[in-house]
Design a protein around this motif. Sequence first.
Motif, PDB file in Angstrom:
ATOM      1  N   ASN A  88       0.834  -1.206   0.000  1.00 20.87           N
ATOM      2  CA  ASN A  88       0.000   0.000   0.000  1.00 20.87           C
ATOM      3  C   ASN A  88       0.870   1.257   0.000  1.00 20.87           C
ATOM      4  O   ASN A  88       0.852   2.043   0.951  1.00 20.87           O
ATOM      5  CB  ASN A  88      -0.939  -0.036   1.217  1.00 20.87           C
ATOM      6  N   TRP A  89       1.622   1.407  -1.068  1.00 18.40           N
ATOM      7  CA  TRP A  89       2.426   2.609  -1.268  1.00 18.40           C
ATOM      8  C   TRP A  89       1.612   3.603  -2.086  1.00 18.40           C
ATOM      9  O   TRP A  89       1.213   3.318  -3.216  1.00 18.40           O
ATOM     10  CB  TRP A  89       3.725   2.266  -2.001  1.00 18.40           C
ATOM     11  N   THR A  90       1.340   4.754  -1.510  1.00 13.92           N
ATOM     12  CA  THR A  90       0.575   5.803  -2.188  1.00 13.92           C
ATOM     13  C   THR A  90       1.356   7.104  -2.107  1.00 13.92           C
ATOM     14  O   THR A  90       2.469   7.155  -1.576  1.00 13.92           O
ATOM     15  CB  THR A  90      -0.800   5.986  -1.523  1.00 13.92           C
ATOM     16  N   ALA A  91       0.753   8.162  -2.616  1.00 12.89           N
ATOM     17  CA  ALA A  91       1.409   9.470  -2.575  1.00 12.89           C
ATOM     18  C   ALA A  91       1.616   9.957  -1.145  1.00 12.89           C
ATOM     19  O   ALA A  91       2.509  10.765  -0.880  1.00 12.89           O
ATOM     20  CB  ALA A  91       0.583  10.487  -3.362  1.00 12.89           C
ATOM     21  N   ASP A 106       3.513   1.996   3.121  1.00 11.53           N
ATOM     22  CA  ASP A 106       3.090   0.938   4.021  1.00 11.53           C
ATOM     23  C   ASP A 106       3.705  -0.378   3.556  1.00 11.53           C
ATOM     24  O   ASP A 106       3.371  -0.882   2.475  1.00 11.53           O
ATOM     25  CB  ASP A 106       1.560   0.864   4.009  1.00 11.53           C
ATOM     26  N   ASN A 107       4.569  -0.948   4.367  1.00  7.26           N
ATOM     27  CA  ASN A 107       5.253  -2.185   4.009  1.00  7.26           C
ATOM     28  C   ASN A 107       4.631  -3.423   4.656  1.00  7.26           C
ATOM     29  O   ASN A 107       5.244  -4.499   4.647  1.00  7.26           O
ATOM     30  CB  ASN A 107       6.730  -2.095   4.403  1.00  7.26           C
ATOM     31  N   THR A 108       3.431  -3.268   5.195  1.00  8.12           N
ATOM     32  CA  THR A 108       2.726  -4.389   5.818  1.00  8.12           C
ATOM     33  C   THR A 108       1.473  -4.777   5.044  1.00  8.12           C
ATOM     34  O   THR A 108       1.201  -5.960   4.833  1.00  8.12           O
ATOM     35  CB  THR A 108       2.344  -4.054   7.269  1.00  8.12           C
ATOM     36  N   HIS A 109       0.703  -3.773   4.629  1.00  9.20           N
ATOM     37  CA  HIS A 109      -0.591  -4.031   3.997  1.00  9.20           C
ATOM     38  C   HIS A 109      -0.491  -3.940   2.476  1.00  9.20           C
ATOM     39  O   HIS A 109       0.381  -3.269   1.941  1.00  9.20           O
ATOM     40  CB  HIS A 109      -1.633  -3.045   4.530  1.00  9.20           C
ATOM     41  N   PHE A 110      -1.438  -4.588   1.817  1.00 14.17           N
ATOM     42  CA  PHE A 110      -1.375  -4.735   0.368  1.00 14.17           C
ATOM     43  C   PHE A 110      -2.298  -3.767  -0.356  1.00 14.17           C
ATOM     44  O   PHE A 110      -3.273  -3.261   0.202  1.00 14.17           O
ATOM     45  CB  PHE A 110      -1.748  -6.168  -0.029  1.00 14.17           C
ATOM     46  N   ASN A 111      -1.997  -3.565  -1.631  1.00  8.49           N
ATOM     47  CA  ASN A 111      -2.928  -2.946  -2.566  1.00  8.49           C
ATOM     48  C   ASN A 111      -3.541  -4.090  -3.380  1.00  8.49           C
ATOM     49  O   ASN A 111      -3.262  -5.271  -3.108  1.00  8.49           O
ATOM     50  CB  ASN A 111      -2.199  -1.922  -3.436  1.00  8.49           C
ATOM     51  N   PRO A 112      -4.392  -3.833  -4.388  1.00 10.61           N
ATOM     52  CA  PRO A 112      -5.010  -4.952  -5.112  1.00 10.61           C
ATOM     53  C   PRO A 112      -4.031  -5.961  -5.709  1.00 10.61           C
ATOM     54  O   PRO A 112      -4.226  -7.172  -5.520  1.00 10.61           O
ATOM     55  CB  PRO A 112      -5.853  -4.240  -6.176  1.00 10.61           C
ATOM     56  N   PRO A 113      -2.959  -5.553  -6.417  1.00 16.22           N
ATOM     57  CA  PRO A 113      -2.050  -6.576  -6.948  1.00 16.22           C
ATOM     58  C   PRO A 113      -1.435  -7.451  -5.854  1.00 16.22           C
ATOM     59  O   PRO A 113      -1.275  -8.661  -6.037  1.00 16.22           O
ATOM     60  CB  PRO A 113      -0.977  -5.751  -7.673  1.00 16.22           C
ATOM     61  N   GLY A 114      -1.087  -6.850  -4.718  1.00 17.83           N
ATOM     62  CA  GLY A 114      -0.507  -7.628  -3.635  1.00 17.83           C
ATOM     63  C   GLY A 114      -1.487  -8.600  -3.022  1.00 17.83           C
ATOM     64  O   GLY A 114      -1.156  -9.764  -2.748  1.00 17.83           O
ATOM     65  N   ALA A 115      -2.716  -8.136  -2.796  1.00 19.34           N
ATOM     66  CA  ALA A 115      -3.737  -9.013  -2.224  1.00 19.34           C
ATOM     67  C   ALA A 115      -4.045 -10.173  -3.158  1.00 19.34           C
ATOM     68  O   ALA A 115      -4.220 -11.315  -2.719  1.00 19.34           O
ATOM     69  CB  ALA A 115      -5.004  -8.205  -1.934  1.00 19.34           C
ATOM     70  N   ILE A 116      -4.107  -9.897  -4.445  1.00 16.11           N
ATOM     71  CA  ILE A 116      -4.359 -10.955  -5.429  1.00 16.11           C
ATOM     72  C   ILE A 116      -3.214 -11.954  -5.440  1.00 16.11           C
ATOM     73  O   ILE A 116      -3.433 -13.170  -5.467  1.00 16.11           O
ATOM     74  CB  ILE A 116      -4.579 -10.332  -6.824  1.00 16.11           C
ATOM     75  N   ALA A 117      -1.982 -11.464  -5.388  1.00 16.37           N
ATOM     76  CA  ALA A 117      -0.817 -12.355  -5.407  1.00 16.37           C
ATOM     77  C   ALA A 117      -0.799 -13.265  -4.181  1.00 16.37           C
ATOM     78  O   ALA A 117      -0.519 -14.468  -4.292  1.00 16.37           O
ATOM     79  CB  ALA A 117       0.461 -11.533  -5.482  1.00 16.37           C
ATOM     80  N   VAL A 118      -1.097 -12.715  -3.005  1.00 10.36           N
ATOM     81  CA  VAL A 118      -1.084 -13.530  -1.783  1.00 10.36           C
ATOM     82  C   VAL A 118      -2.262 -14.497  -1.778  1.00 10.36           C
ATOM     83  O   VAL A 118      -2.115 -15.669  -1.392  1.00 10.36           O
ATOM     84  CB  VAL A 118      -1.089 -12.639  -0.535  1.00 10.36           C
TER      85      VAL A 118
END
Length: 265
Positions: free
Chosen positions: A208-211, A215-227
């Motif tokens: 969840n890296w945004t402007a 955040d190095n713990t929580h995911f955005n959509p690609p990360g959640a899909i990958a996990v």
Amino acid sequence: MSLSRRQVAVAAVASVPLALSVTGTAHAGGRRSRTLYIAGDSTAAQKYANAAPETGWGMALPFFLGKELVVANHAVNGRSSKSFVDEGRLAVILSAIRPGDFLLIQFGHNDEKAEDPTRYTEPWTTYQDHLRMYVEGARARGARPVFATSVERRKFDAGGKALPTHGEYPAAMRALAAEERVALLDTQALSLALWQELGVEETKKYFNWTATEQDNTHFNPPGAIAVARLVAKELLRTRVLGPRDVRRLDEPIPESWITWPQAAA
């Protein structure tokens, strides 16, 4: 550990949005679907519109499961194996779970917080003690418990090596899984290997890296899909689920499939 009626009631109310989000609980012809319950923390939890683009992997898991397998995501931000029990949230799941269902258990991120006695557990004693409550509760109701080691955070050393961050908790869960003969999804090891494969910069596209946030713990959509894909493949590999229970394991999943509902008032 006994719970007051008020504790169970509070947790039940808190779980209402999750229960309402689950659909398709019966097949045509009246046969009941099996349900996969998720008990876990913020890395798996349902996120709402005010948190977007943060995404829990539990939100993407249904994309990889057959339509006749329902996901009931009870994971909640900030919970440990201990606080989830103390707040009556396990009791809510156990009041609903049925023979043939599954209870997928992922805790560790918040169990590590030694400064917080409401959440902290020690890996080889109280952490395992609490995990046994989930196992025994599920089995007593004819459901199957499944452990998932904590998905890894994004952390690299100066040489670009992905580093583990969960201390002894994954090892303690692996040992307990062997002792209690519980199926184990080793998402900690698999996610660590994935972050290493992707590397320092590419992994930023999965968290969840945004402007305004790094955040190095929580995911955005690609990360959640990958996990979620890792979890589904592990459910198949460990024979918790059969080939007919999973789908799209090697297919791309559009980010647009992820949605963030409005939180209940």
